[in-house]
Design a protein around this motif. Structure first.
Motif, PDB file in Angstrom:
ATOM      1  N   UNK A  49     -13.300 -13.591  -7.663  1.00  0.00           N
ATOM      2  CA  UNK A  49     -13.480 -14.116  -6.316  1.00  0.00           C
ATOM      3  C   UNK A  49     -12.532 -15.285  -6.113  1.00  0.00           C
ATOM      4  N   UNK A  50     -12.092 -15.428  -4.883  1.00  0.00           N
ATOM      5  CA  UNK A  50     -11.194 -16.505  -4.517  1.00  0.00           C
ATOM      6  C   UNK A  50     -12.026 -17.671  -3.995  1.00  0.00           C
ATOM      7  N   UNK A  51     -11.659 -18.886  -4.371  1.00  0.00           N
ATOM      8  CA  UNK A  51     -12.407 -20.053  -3.918  1.00  0.00           C
ATOM      9  C   UNK A  51     -12.217 -20.244  -2.416  1.00  0.00           C
ATOM     10  N   UNK A  52     -13.091 -21.028  -1.821  1.00  0.00           N
ATOM     11  CA  UNK A  52     -13.073 -21.223  -0.379  1.00  0.00           C
ATOM     12  C   UNK A  52     -11.758 -21.847   0.082  1.00  0.00           C
ATOM     13  N   UNK A  53     -11.191 -22.751  -0.744  1.00  0.00           N
ATOM     14  CA  UNK A  53      -9.916 -23.372  -0.383  1.00  0.00           C
ATOM     15  C   UNK A  53      -8.723 -22.542  -0.820  1.00  0.00           C
ATOM     16  N   UNK A  54      -8.981 -21.371  -1.381  1.00  0.00           N
ATOM     17  CA  UNK A  54      -7.960 -20.393  -1.763  1.00  0.00           C
ATOM     18  C   UNK A  54      -6.974 -20.941  -2.799  1.00  0.00           C
ATOM     19  N   UNK A  55      -7.458 -21.877  -3.643  1.00  0.00           N
ATOM     20  CA  UNK A  55      -6.613 -22.432  -4.706  1.00  0.00           C
ATOM     21  C   UNK A  55      -7.009 -21.899  -6.077  1.00  0.00           C
ATOM     22  N   UNK A  56      -8.204 -21.337  -6.191  1.00  0.00           N
ATOM     23  CA  UNK A  56      -8.726 -20.979  -7.510  1.00  0.00           C
ATOM     24  C   UNK A  56      -9.255 -19.551  -7.514  1.00  0.00           C
ATOM     25  N   UNK A  57      -9.313 -18.974  -8.705  1.00  0.00           N
ATOM     26  CA  UNK A  57      -9.910 -17.667  -8.940  1.00  0.00           C
ATOM     27  C   UNK A  57     -11.008 -17.842  -9.987  1.00  0.00           C
ATOM     28  N   UNK A  58     -12.191 -17.280  -9.725  1.00  0.00           N
ATOM     29  CA  UNK A  58     -13.283 -17.313 -10.690  1.00  0.00           C
ATOM     30  C   UNK A  58     -13.698 -15.889 -11.035  1.00  0.00           C
ATOM     31  N   UNK A  59     -13.989 -15.667 -12.292  1.00  0.00           N
ATOM     32  CA  UNK A  59     -14.538 -14.382 -12.725  1.00  0.00           C
ATOM     33  C   UNK A  59     -16.047 -14.500 -12.719  1.00  0.00           C
ATOM     34  N   UNK A  60     -16.709 -13.662 -11.924  1.00  0.00           N
ATOM     35  CA  UNK A  60     -18.142 -13.832 -11.680  1.00  0.00           C
ATOM     36  C   UNK A  60     -18.851 -12.486 -11.780  1.00  0.00           C
ATOM     37  N   UNK A  61     -20.173 -12.560 -11.776  1.00  0.00           N
ATOM     38  CA  UNK A  61     -21.015 -11.362 -11.716  1.00  0.00           C
ATOM     39  C   UNK A  61     -21.652 -11.317 -10.334  1.00  0.00           C
ATOM     40  N   UNK A  62     -21.589 -10.162  -9.708  1.00  0.00           N
ATOM     41  CA  UNK A  62     -22.170  -9.982  -8.382  1.00  0.00           C
ATOM     42  C   UNK A  62     -22.967  -8.677  -8.335  1.00  0.00           C
ATOM     43  N   UNK A  63     -24.059  -8.703  -7.584  1.00  0.00           N
ATOM     44  CA  UNK A  63     -24.869  -7.506  -7.338  1.00  0.00           C
ATOM     45  C   UNK A  63     -24.602  -7.010  -5.922  1.00  0.00           C
ATOM     46  N   UNK A  64     -24.107  -5.795  -5.793  1.00  0.00           N
ATOM     47  CA  UNK A  64     -23.834  -5.180  -4.486  1.00  0.00           C
ATOM     48  C   UNK A  64     -24.926  -4.156  -4.189  1.00  0.00           C
ATOM     49  N   UNK A  65     -25.468  -4.238  -2.980  1.00  0.00           N
ATOM     50  CA  UNK A  65     -26.459  -3.268  -2.509  1.00  0.00           C
ATOM     51  C   UNK A  65     -26.059  -2.838  -1.106  1.00  0.00           C
ATOM     52  N   UNK A  66     -26.115  -1.531  -0.800  1.00  0.00           N
ATOM     53  CA  UNK A  66     -25.643  -1.088   0.505  1.00  0.00           C
ATOM     54  C   UNK A  66     -26.459   0.092   1.027  1.00  0.00           C
ATOM     55  N   UNK A  67     -26.534   0.180   2.364  1.00  0.00           N
ATOM     56  CA  UNK A  67     -27.209   1.280   3.060  1.00  0.00           C
ATOM     57  C   UNK A  67     -26.459   1.552   4.355  1.00  0.00           C
ATOM     58  N   UNK A  68     -26.550   2.778   4.888  1.00  0.00           N
ATOM     59  CA  UNK A  68     -25.917   3.051   6.191  1.00  0.00           C
ATOM     60  C   UNK A  68     -26.762   2.488   7.330  1.00  0.00           C
ATOM     61  N   UNK A  69     -26.116   2.139   8.435  1.00  0.00           N
ATOM     62  CA  UNK A  69     -26.826   1.748   9.656  1.00  0.00           C
ATOM     63  C   UNK A  69     -26.941   3.010  10.501  1.00  0.00           C
ATOM     64  N   UNK A  70     -28.120   3.526  10.618  1.00  0.00           N
ATOM     65  CA  UNK A  70     -28.324   4.810  11.289  1.00  0.00           C
ATOM     66  C   UNK A  70     -27.865   4.755  12.742  1.00  0.00           C
ATOM     67  N   UNK A  71     -27.430   5.930  13.241  1.00  0.00           N
ATOM     68  CA  UNK A  71     -26.985   6.109  14.632  1.00  0.00           C
ATOM     69  C   UNK A  71     -25.683   5.364  14.933  1.00  0.00           C
ATOM     70  N   UNK A  72     -24.978   4.905  13.909  1.00  0.00           N
ATOM     71  CA  UNK A  72     -23.697   4.235  14.093  1.00  0.00           C
ATOM     72  C   UNK A  72     -22.709   4.736  13.038  1.00  0.00           C
ATOM     73  N   UNK A  73     -21.474   4.266  13.142  1.00  0.00           N
ATOM     74  CA  UNK A  73     -20.454   4.576  12.128  1.00  0.00           C
ATOM     75  C   UNK A  73     -20.351   3.481  11.078  1.00  0.00           C
ATOM     76  N   UNK A  74     -21.324   2.588  11.047  1.00  0.00           N
ATOM     77  CA  UNK A  74     -21.240   1.421  10.186  1.00  0.00           C
ATOM     78  C   UNK A  74     -22.134   1.556   8.955  1.00  0.00           C
ATOM     79  N   UNK A  75     -21.785   0.795   7.935  1.00  0.00           N
ATOM     80  CA  UNK A  75     -22.598   0.700   6.723  1.00  0.00           C
ATOM     81  C   UNK A  75     -22.720  -0.768   6.365  1.00  0.00           C
ATOM     82  N   UNK A  76     -23.908  -1.166   5.879  1.00  0.00           N
ATOM     83  CA  UNK A  76     -24.211  -2.574   5.628  1.00  0.00           C
ATOM     84  C   UNK A  76     -24.338  -2.827   4.134  1.00  0.00           C
ATOM     85  N   UNK A  77     -23.780  -3.936   3.688  1.00  0.00           N
ATOM     86  CA  UNK A  77     -23.857  -4.303   2.279  1.00  0.00           C
ATOM     87  C   UNK A  77     -24.373  -5.721   2.097  1.00  0.00           C
TER      88      UNK A  77
END
Length: 1149
Positions: free
Chosen positions: A613-641
């Protein structure tokens, strides 16, 4: 004691990972910078016997220093680690804050973020929000079709018969050259009063609609007046929709004639230059008016096409490209005797902003020569459309041919490739004024279900390059209810100032019949649209319960983000959609590619990944653990994560039922308490509806206190969760002051300040005077030190940010400091969370001196070790600072501390700007890893134009030989030159820029561009390490070692003596990419996964293709030519008359 002259190092064959004392030096001078007198330099140590690599002593009576041995530098590193840890333990108060939280355990509950439930709830809320807009859209579309069906066409309708609010009326009254001022407006225009409406970020009138008509369309034409007449009835439907759903924003009907009627009424946002807005070119209209397209544009560049005609063709192609969206695919080729692509794209490519830009630039390079070969052009186009090995739209297929005319009908080509099914439509465009027979062009279009258009002048380009959408809309109209499906657009900038929006679209069909038993009308009336602001969707997502590094995002079928914390376009162009791919919003890796594909396919999923991940000030990179969860938004072309770090699984929820305690803690927010308790910054959040926002935190705190004197934290108009957590953290951080900070002398350890920041939105800085120099964001979730401390264990150093282009730091009054922060991890039972970050601010100058002492051979603080007259000892960072460079560099490669006084003002700069040679060696020896990425949302200053006005643009200049050649005067080139001269007089702006128009033009403002970003982060090396910077007789020995429990690298190196070893400099700052990022020609060879819309309407057996365009050639009138010749001789250019588009006039509704 005099220090002997330093000698130059010798080359060393590769890095040495074991401790090795540097040989004692006799006074050996540096070589001549110009190099040896003859022959290449040979590595000295490679010629010595192995025994001579042992430590060497200097001759008796000569003092000498050797480079510190590895165990010595490891000893210095331990002293540095111990000093940092000791200060943080005493002043940081991590352990004490843990105890404070546990002592106040009865004042808060620990809640759990359950990703699957959270993401499903948010997806359901977004679905409900959009569904309300869909119902309003359907009511509008049904009403529009019924109103138009009931409308009776009036041939004799007049302007004064129509009452409407012209959205551009106010701007035109101020413009003495406007169309209405010239003719004298006959329209019974309404004059309205407006009220400021925050939801629209505009002033509006809820009782009326407003009408916008493009500048190049005559308002008084019969077609437009009839359109205004029947669409007036939509006003009541708009109003009723708002009554049923007060949250509705702009409701818009975009007509196929170009008229836009929208509600509520508001004045048009007139640009400084000519208003080129045409609803039919808006992304939402294009998407709603037709199914996706596979388009091949072929351009005739034979010798007869030159001068003005070629210029018209180039402009026409660019305008045609603007009618395409990201759901479409396109290629552009030129042809004469043979056909070839105009750009590097050899097949159909997605019509996204960057690919279209490549086409537009390539088209400008087309040159006219050779003879016309329609067969070559069409064969190339059909081959492109038949290529099934590439990603494409697989819906409407079409060929757009631009030519000045020709005799060949290439019937054999159509028989081979397109007949009898005619799956490819052919549209032909006769460009320029000429005497050629246009019948073959008409025949090509009519026999291939297309349309024939004429573009005699520049005024006809915009309209005639978009009318083909009416033809593509025929199968959709004939499909009836099956085609009445709502589509949601990409993100784009609202033309009326609402900001970033998405739009739901629904086509509106013409249901009339010309008579009993006649065929069904197949014209599309237009597109109905309703805007939804992205901010309204964001409000449905949890913000502060996810922690500083948790967030919600959403993508569409193209993989473009609809929601994402990194969706921050610096500039927006309302003519282009905002298309940021999910893999560009984050740092791309294989796991994210897999997640993106699953979301586009409409699947559910969950995955824990290790990522960068890139830091908020875009000067640093951190190696991190993240949990991604996602589902579709019904009746649309979108998907939410949903993205959550493991430490954000739980969060604190304050439970301050004791009102006396509420008041007690609230008093610590009052400025009167700051002198004893430290300054408090509060995060500028939406605590209550009536709270006035302010960018000044002191002003915001004042507004907050004034409101709290009127309402309670439990008030219904306030966000109780935010308020309770804010007040709780105010009390908890005050207890930290009471238990730790107040009784400590910060000057003893050279500290400028101590601080604590919390999830609840409190940043407390002690002592109060230190707040004057506090520059961190008062919103902890937007502060780089806060977010990085949560993601990293140990002590995170953050030097002051310095740009290499700015002047160095001013070290005055001890105000420059280095932040050191660490997260407070709280364990409550089996639940672990990080609700706060604490830290100190080091006095830069004092700690630079302390750094030299800690990295020295001192045995007593006040007594530096000195070598005797005949002794041999190791150099250190204090006594030998003229020969030895000692620095602390953080994990991003930025200088934190140095033993060189002249480098103190360079603290915070990328180390390559301080010592390029040494930084490159650290990178080459894997202490640092580089990550390159592209920022597609950057803003760049305009490039200075080259020789404006030096010559007419694109003008053909004949040679003397041409003038002497009689045949030339009868050629097309001579006629083209005559056209150029003529149009140059009439359309003066083609030949030189009008200063009045140039002022404030888009070219003078910042525009979107692509910036290449480079960040560095710690590599795989984690141990103590000795190495040589191999540079012949100018080599340098260095030692590098990571400091445990910090983000620092301790580096000791010989100072460079010779300049001949200068090497390439590592760059960290953003650089502008003139080619708009990675090479587009390479990227299209590996397109990212996407899916088009689920429906396609490109064929209907009942389609009537007889209306395929009828035009006439333009034989020159003798009287006209004589008149024009007189005008040329007299130099009196006529005033250009408004263009009246014949095709639009033929639309009887």
């Amino acid at each position: 004691m005099a220090v002997p002259a330093r000698t130059c190092g010798a080359s060393w064959p590769g890095p040495v990972r074991t401790a090795r004392p540097w040989p004692g030096r006799g006074p050996r001078p540096c070589p001549d910078p110009r190099g040896p007198a003859s022959g290449p330099a040979r590595p000295l140590l490679l010629l010595l016997p192995p025994l001579l690599l042992l430590p060497l002593l200097t001759a008796p009576g000569a003092s000498a220093y050797s480079f510190p041995q590895q165990h010595t530098m490891q000893h210095w590193a331990r002293r540095l680690e111990q000093e940092i840890d000791g200060v943080m333990r005493i002043f940081g108060g991590v352990q004490q804050l843990r105890e404070i939280y546990k002592d106040n355990r009865n004042l808060f509950d620990v809640q759990e973020n359950e990703p699957q439930k959270l993401v499903e709830k948010v997806a359901g809320d977004i679905e409900s929000l959009l569904d309300r807009k869909v119902q309003a859209l359907k009511r509008l579309a049904d009403a529009a079709e019924n109103f138009q069906k009931a409308h009776r066409w009036q041939d004799n309708i007049k302007e004064e018969d129509i009452m409407y609010y012209d959205a551009k009326a106010d701007a035109e009254l101020d413009d003495p050259e406007s169309e209405d001022m010239e003719r004298g407006s006959k329209t019974s225009a309404l004059r309205l009063d407006f009220i400021e409406e925050p939801n629209f970020k505009n002033k509006v009138n809820y009782s009326y609609t407003a009408v916008q008509i493009p500048t190049d369309i005559y308002k008084g034409s019969t077609v437009i007046l009839n359109e205004l007449n029947w669409t007036e009835a939509l006003e009541n439907v708009f109003i009723e929709n708002r009554r049923q759903d007060p949250t509705l924003l702009w409701q818009v009907f975009g007509s196929a004639t170009g008229v836009t009627r929208y509600y509520p009424a508001t004045p048009w946002r007139a640009p400084k230059k000519i208003d080129l807005y045409d609803v039919r070119r808006r992304p939402w209209y294009i998407q709603g008016a037709s199914s996706p397209k596979d388009m091949v544009i072929i351009v005739d560049v034979s010798g007869s096409v030159s001068g003005l005609t070629l210029k018209l063709m180039k402009t026409s192609v660019c305008e045609m490209l603007d009618t395409l969206s990201d759901d479409d695919y396109v290629n552009v080729a030129s042809f004469n005797e043979k056909a070839q692509p105009v750009s590097c794209f050899t097949h159909l490519v997605q019509a996204n902003v960057r690919n279209k830009k490549v086409f537009k630039e390539a088209v400008q390079g087309m040159v006219a020569k050779g003879t016309t070969g329609y067969k070559a052009g069409f064969e190339y186009a059909f081959d492109q459309l038949q290529n099934s090995n590439i990603t494409r739209a697989n819906c409407n297929k079409m060929i757009m041919m631009f030519t000045d005319g020709g005799e060949d009908r290439v019937q054999d080509v159509f028989e081979k490739y397109n007949w009898p099914n005619r799956t490819v439509r052919v549209f032909t465009f006769s460009v320029g004024q000429h005497n050629y027979d246009v019948t073959p062009l008409q025949w090509m279009a009519c026999t291939n279900k297309g349309y024939y258009f004429e573009i005699p002048s520049i005024g006809a380009i915009r309209i005639n390059t978009q009318e083909y959408l009416d033809v593509l809309g025929r199968p959709m109209v004939l499909a009836g209810k099956d085609a009445k499906q709502v589509q949601w657009t990409n993100v784009y900038e609202d033309a009326l100032g609402l900001g970033l929006v998405v739009t739901g679209t629904l086509p509106v069909f013409n249901l009339t019949q010309d008579g009993p038993g006649e065929k069904k009308n197949q014209l599309i009336l237009g597109v109905m649209g309703i805007d939804v602001a992205l901010n309204d969707i964001k409000r449905l997502t949890p913000n502060y319960t996810l922690g500083a590094n948790g967030y919600v995002f959403a993508i569409d079928l193209n993989g473009y983000v609809l929601l994402h914390p990194n969706l921050k376009p610096q500039t927006t162009n309302f003519r282009e959609p905002v298309t940021l791919d999910f893999l560009d919003a984050e740092l791309e890796d294989e796991n994210k590619e897999e997640i993106r594909r699953s979301m586009i396919d409409g699947d559910k999923g969950h995955k824990q990944i290790r990522t960068l991940v890139k830091s908020l000030d875009e000067r640093y990179i951190d190696e991190v653990i993240r949990n991604y969860t996602w589902v579709p938004i019904r009746s649309t072309n979108y998907s939410l994560g949903l993205v959550l770090p493991p430490y954000s699984t739980y969060y604190l929820q304050a439970n301050l039922s004791d009102q006396i305690l509420q008041v007690k803690y609230f008093e610590f927010l009052l400025p009167s308490s700051f002198e004893s308790e430290g300054h408090v910054f509060i995060a500028p959040r939406e605590y209550c509806k009536d709270l006035n926002a302010s960018d000044n935190n002191t002003e915001f705190l004042k507004n907050f206190i004034e409101l709290m004197e009127k309402v309670t934290p439990d008030s219904k108009q306030c966000n109780n969760f935010l308020l309770h957590n804010l007040i709780l953290d105010t009390g908890i951080t005050q207890q930290l002051v009471e238990r730790v900070w107040r009784d400590q002398d910060l000057n003893t350890y050279s500290l400028l300040a101590v601080f604590a920041a919390t999830d609840g939105g409190i940043t407390r800085v002690f002592p109060n005077k230190a707040a004057e120099d506090w520059t961190e964001n008062p919103e902890p979730f937007n502060a780089s030190f806060y977010r990085r401390s949560l993601d990293n264990r140990g002590y995170i150093f953050k030097p002051p940010h310095q740009d290499s282009l700015l002047r160095p730091l001013e070290l005055e009054n001890d105000t420059v400091g280095v932040l050191v922060s660490t997260a407070v991890e709280l364990s409550l039972g089996r639940r672990t969370l990080r609700p706060a970050v604490v830290g100190v601010k080091l006095d830069l100058e004092a700690w630079a001196e302390k750094f030299k002492v800690l990295a020295s051979n001192r045995t007593h603080q006040d007594q530096p070790q000195k070598c005797g007259p005949s002794s041999h000892c190791e150099m250190d960072c204090e006594v030998n600072n003229e020969d030895l460079l000692c620095v602390l560099i953080d994990d991003g490669g930025f200088l934190v501390l140095s033993n060189q006084n002249h480098q103190w003002d360079q603290v915070g700069r990328f180390f390559s700007e301080v010592d390029a040679n040494l930084m490159l060696a650290l990178y080459n020896n894997s202490f640092y890893t580089r990550k390159e990425s592209y920022d597609y949302q950057a803003a760049c200053a305009p490039q200075p134009p080259g020789n404006l006005g030096a010559a007419p643009r694109g003008v053909f200049v004949p040679t003397i030989a041409d003038f002497l050649n009689l045949a030339w005067w009868t050629s097309a080139a001579a006629w083209s030159l005559f056209q150029q001269l003529l149009y140059g007089l009439i359309y003066h702006s083609w030949f030189q820029a009008d200063p009045a128009e140039a002022e404030g033009s888009p070219e003078t403002r910042e525009s979107s561009c692509v910036m290449k970003q480079t960040q560095y982060y710690f590599g795989s090396v984690n141990a103590s390490y000795n190495a040589i910077i191999d540079c012949g007789n100018c080599s340098r020995l260095f030692h590098a070692q990571r400091l445990t429990n910090t983000n620092l690298l301790f580096v000791v190196a010989e100072k460079p003596l010779c300049s001949q070893c200068e090497v390439g400099r590592l760059l960290q700052k953003e650089t502008h990419c003139p080619a708009d990022g990675p090479e587009q020609c390479e990227l299209v060879q590996r397109p990212r996964y996407r899916r088009g819309p689920h429906i396609c309407f490109d064929y209907n057996a009942t389609e009537d293709t007889s209306d395929c365009g009828r035009g006439a050639s333009f034989p020159p009138s003798l009287g006209v030519l004589v008149s024009l010749q007189l005008l040329l001789l007299l130099g009196l250019p006529p005033r250009p008359q408004p263009q009246i588009h014949s095709f639009a006039a033929s639309r009887r509704l």
